[in-house]
Write a protein that holds these residues in place. Structure first.
Motif, PDB file in Angstrom:
ATOM      1  N   TYR A 248       1.045  -1.170   0.137  1.00 51.07           N
ATOM      2  CA  TYR A 248       0.007   0.057   0.074  1.00 51.07           C
ATOM      3  C   TYR A 248       0.843   1.220  -0.075  1.00 51.07           C
ATOM      4  O   TYR A 248       0.622   2.013   0.917  1.00 51.07           O
ATOM      5  N   SER A 249       1.725   1.345  -0.926  1.00 55.12           N
ATOM      6  CA  SER A 249       2.740   2.627  -1.073  1.00 55.12           C
ATOM      7  C   SER A 249       2.567   2.848  -2.681  1.00 55.12           C
ATOM      8  O   SER A 249       1.618   2.120  -3.222  1.00 55.12           O
ATOM      9  N   THR A 250       3.301   3.626  -3.210  1.00 56.15           N
ATOM     10  CA  THR A 250       3.138   4.070  -4.431  1.00 56.15           C
ATOM     11  C   THR A 250       3.728   3.254  -5.417  1.00 56.15           C
ATOM     12  O   THR A 250       3.411   2.762  -6.238  1.00 56.15           O
ATOM     13  N   THR A 251       4.934   2.833  -5.057  1.00 57.26           N
ATOM     14  CA  THR A 251       6.098   1.845  -5.915  1.00 57.26           C
ATOM     15  C   THR A 251       6.072   0.489  -5.433  1.00 57.26           C
ATOM     16  O   THR A 251       6.658  -0.249  -6.270  1.00 57.26           O
ATOM     17  N   ALA A 252       5.988   0.009  -4.276  1.00 62.27           N
ATOM     18  CA  ALA A 252       6.163  -1.336  -3.593  1.00 62.27           C
ATOM     19  C   ALA A 252       7.697  -1.514  -3.758  1.00 62.27           C
ATOM     20  O   ALA A 252       7.811  -2.896  -3.890  1.00 62.27           O
ATOM     21  N   GLU A 257       8.918   6.309   0.813  1.00 58.73           N
ATOM     22  CA  GLU A 257       8.593   7.278  -0.298  1.00 58.73           C
ATOM     23  C   GLU A 257       8.393   8.791   0.236  1.00 58.73           C
ATOM     24  O   GLU A 257       7.934   9.039   1.120  1.00 58.73           O
ATOM     25  N   SER A 258       8.959   9.731  -0.381  1.00 57.79           N
ATOM     26  CA  SER A 258       8.787  11.151   0.339  1.00 57.79           C
ATOM     27  C   SER A 258       7.489  11.537  -0.189  1.00 57.79           C
ATOM     28  O   SER A 258       6.887  11.159  -1.020  1.00 57.79           O
ATOM     29  N   ALA A 259       6.909  12.395   0.816  1.00 58.25           N
ATOM     30  CA  ALA A 259       5.626  12.930   0.785  1.00 58.25           C
ATOM     31  C   ALA A 259       5.541  14.511   0.243  1.00 58.25           C
ATOM     32  O   ALA A 259       4.797  15.479   0.457  1.00 58.25           O
ATOM     33  N   ARG A 270      16.255  21.436  -2.735  1.00 58.56           N
ATOM     34  CA  ARG A 270      16.211  20.236  -3.589  1.00 58.56           C
ATOM     35  C   ARG A 270      17.599  19.706  -3.956  1.00 58.56           C
ATOM     36  O   ARG A 270      17.750  18.373  -4.078  1.00 58.56           O
ATOM     37  N   HIS A 271      18.655  20.543  -4.057  1.00 58.48           N
ATOM     38  CA  HIS A 271      19.967  19.930  -4.255  1.00 58.48           C
ATOM     39  C   HIS A 271      20.287  18.958  -3.388  1.00 58.48           C
ATOM     40  O   HIS A 271      21.274  18.104  -3.312  1.00 58.48           O
ATOM     41  N   ASP A 272      20.462  19.638  -2.130  1.00 60.38           N
ATOM     42  CA  ASP A 272      20.839  18.999  -0.820  1.00 60.38           C
ATOM     43  C   ASP A 272      20.264  17.361  -0.744  1.00 60.38           C
ATOM     44  O   ASP A 272      20.583  16.333  -0.329  1.00 60.38           O
ATOM     45  N   ALA A 273      19.019  17.488  -1.064  1.00 57.94           N
ATOM     46  CA  ALA A 273      18.210  16.227  -1.019  1.00 57.94           C
ATOM     47  C   ALA A 273      18.661  15.267  -1.883  1.00 57.94           C
ATOM     48  O   ALA A 273      18.679  14.184  -1.648  1.00 57.94           O
ATOM     49  N   PHE A 291      11.987  13.179  -3.401  1.00 57.55           N
ATOM     50  CA  PHE A 291      10.571  13.985  -3.420  1.00 57.55           C
ATOM     51  C   PHE A 291       9.530  13.255  -4.292  1.00 57.55           C
ATOM     52  O   PHE A 291       9.893  12.076  -4.875  1.00 57.55           O
ATOM     53  N   ASN A 292       8.535  13.492  -4.313  1.00 58.34           N
ATOM     54  CA  ASN A 292       7.218  12.806  -4.754  1.00 58.34           C
ATOM     55  C   ASN A 292       6.761  13.392  -6.261  1.00 58.34           C
ATOM     56  O   ASN A 292       5.993  12.797  -6.490  1.00 58.34           O
ATOM     57  N   ASP A 293       7.560  14.111  -6.779  1.00 59.98           N
ATOM     58  CA  ASP A 293       7.086  14.737  -7.987  1.00 59.98           C
ATOM     59  C   ASP A 293       8.142  14.723  -9.222  1.00 59.98           C
ATOM     60  O   ASP A 293       8.055  15.502 -10.243  1.00 59.98           O
ATOM     61  N   VAL A 294       9.076  13.868  -8.920  1.00 57.91           N
ATOM     62  CA  VAL A 294      10.331  13.548 -10.084  1.00 57.91           C
ATOM     63  C   VAL A 294       9.646  13.287 -11.313  1.00 57.91           C
ATOM     64  O   VAL A 294       9.980  13.659 -12.363  1.00 57.91           O
TER      65      VAL A 294
END
Length: 546
Positions: A248-252, A257-259, A270-273, A291-294
């Protein structure tokens, strides 16, 4: 091994399973050991293993962390099998699948070294006639195709290929005997997942390595190391909870996973993450953990590629080679990871050939001619990938109701419901078929096979002969999949994900991109309705239960 039937006899069984990898083995376990059905299984390989039986090339290993790249159905198996590292090599994964086959006595159901050539539905008997390349015929009520997402080998033909006097191998059909490439002049065609692993393995040992690159890839390191014991302690402390977290995650993939949206923080954050996730290693982590939007935001995507580009230019000593290795496309293919990939180009014995600028003209007796240059080689490695997602289904002739072939139905694109069934083909189930979720596979294989087992058990319990999705259910699912994919960046880049790697193949969406948690909800809803709303039983609308 099951008895081989002599022509013209037809052997009747309850179910036929095609495939001997993760999905096929579990399908046999559920149908035979749990449901008590008479199951005949086939694989064209000489033994179990699926993709891990065939892909024995130098450097072959999982690029998914093994704490989620395994079976979950038996907690005792999970606890007892000890993996050596987070991304195990092919030999270790194959040993695991052999152990599973032995532990649950699955080989008794299999006939190996056998290709299923056709499956034809007989409307009078409501059974499938399955014909093999040995001329055998089997009649089955249920048919499960666990033929693999990445298993239909793509072997391009090059002019003059037959003239080459050296050795030639495809990564997905690597010989079982030892192939010694040390001290040889090796050419590798292809820089996808298999290609980068081969290149990284061969660069230190080849006399000379020539890489023929059509499209550069965004690659991050794997950081091979043992599995974190604290992670294993946490999993063992709440095994059922962890398994549910995976499904029950996005990618299993089994990692947090990042929210957080990359667009919600400033450029420095962003760069540091991305630097942090890059240093920890893992391709899927790099795409989904920072992040959750790549995969959906151009801002997030560029932040991700900026860091990889910086690493490429820092790592590769020759600026001209580094320039060739920096992609110009979005980071919207299957994410790749491999240790020492970019370092491979620092060896004075490695040559990178840009085949977009200097196309492969022909194979010669001595090697490969690209542009105006002939590259002399002892060995050519074809790392040219697969006719993915739908390839293996379409290599089997399949005929459903009213004489409709799958080849005709899928001429413009594959049509399925949940990636597990297709309208007009009763009692035919696919594990991880087209329009299934874009996720880690083994846990989802299990979830789908459990759903298939429940569907079969329901069919038996209500006394129906067949179960199949309605055309509306299929149409609605296709629309949902396409709407979801259109909100991502993946359609903007040509890759096997959309079929663009195979000449003449429809370039369309092949996946459900809405995440595995939502996908699990769809399967759960079908169970709750007792396979009512979206299905036909015996060709008529099924009874709907709230």
């Amino acid at each position: 091994m099951s008895n081989v039937a002599a022509q013209p006899d037809v052997v009747e069984v309850d179910a036929v399973v095609i495939g001997g990898g993760f999905a096929g083995l579990y399908s046999v376990h559920v149908l035979s050991n749990k449901l008590g059905l008479d199951v005949q299984a086939f694989d064209n390989a000489g033994d179990v293993g699926g993709t891990w039986y065939w892909n024995r090339y130098p450097g072959a290993r999982s690029d998914t962390e093994v704490n989620a790249y395994c079976y979950f159905f038996d907690e005792k198996l999970y606890r007892e099998w000890k993996w050596s590292e987070r991304y195990p090599r092919q030999t270790e994964i194959l040993s695991y699948l052999n152990h599973v086959a032995d532990r649950y006595d699955l080989r008794k159901n299999y006939q190996f070294s056998t290709q299923v050539e056709s499956v034809v539905f007989d409307e009078e008997s409501s059974r499938w006639t399955v014909t093999t390349d040995k001329g055998q015929r089997f009649s089955a009520r249920f048919l499960i195709e666990a033929v693999g997402l990445l298993s239909a080998t793509n072997v391009p033909e090059f002019p003059g290929q037959e003239r080459f006097k050296g050795e030639m191998y495809h990564t997905a059909r690597w010989p079982h005997e030892q192939v010694d490439l040390a001290g040889k002049r090796v050419g590798v065609i292809g820089t996808g997942s298999s290609g980068i692993q081969v290149i990284s393995e061969l660069a230190p040992i080849a006399e000379h390595l020539t890489v023929f690159q059509r499209t550069p890839q965004w690659v991050v390191p794997s950081r091979h190391r043992p599995i974190d014991p604290d992670l294993l302690d946490r999993i063992h402390g709440d095994y059922a909870g962890y398994h549910r977290e995976v499904l029950y995650s996005t990618t299993a993939f089994g990692f947090p996973e990042s929210a957080i949206s990359a667009e919600s923080v400033d450029e420095a954050a962003r760069h540091d993450a991305f630097e942090k996730v890059y240093d920890d290693g893992g391709g899927f982590q790099y795409m989904f953990k920072a992040f959750n939007d790549v995969g959906t935001s151009l801002v997030a995507n560029k932040a991700a590629t900026d860091v990889i580009e910086k690493k490429i230019r820092e790592t590769v000593k020759d600026p001209a080679v580094a320039e060739l290795l920096v992609p110009t496309e979005l980071y919207a293919k299957r994410p790749l990871c491999c240790d020492n990939y970019y370092e491979s180009y620092n060896y004075p014995t490695t040559t990178l050939v840009d085949v977009k600028a200097n196309p492969i003209v022909e194979f010669t007796e001595k090697g490969i001619r690209a542009g105006d240059t002939e590259y002399e080689l002892d060995v050519i490695v074809l790392a040219t990938g697969f006719d993915a997602v739908s390839g293996n289904q379409l290599r089997i002739f399949q005929q459903g109701r009213q004489g409709l072939s799958l080849q005709d139905k899928w001429r413009d694109r594959p049509y399925t419901y949940l990636g597990t069934m297709t309208a007009g083909f009763p009692n035919l189930y696919m594990v991880y078929g087209p329009m299934g979720p874009f996720t880690n596979q083994p846990p989802v294989h299990e979830a789908q096979v459990n759903w298939i087992g429940d569907a079969i058990q329901h069919t038996l319990e209500i006394g129906a002969r067949t179960l199949e999705p309605t055309q509306k259910a299929e149409d609605d699912w296709m629309e949902l999949c396409d709407e979801g994919a259109a909100q991502t960046l993946f359609p903007r880049v040509n890759s096997w994900i959309n079929g663009a790697n195979i000449p003449g193949k429809p370039v369309v969406n092949y996946f459900y991109m809405g995440g595995n948690a939502a996908y699990m909800d769809f399967m759960d809803a079908d169970r709750a309705s007792r396979f009512g709303d979206h299905f036909l039983t015996d060709g008529e609308p099924a009874k709907v239960e709230a």
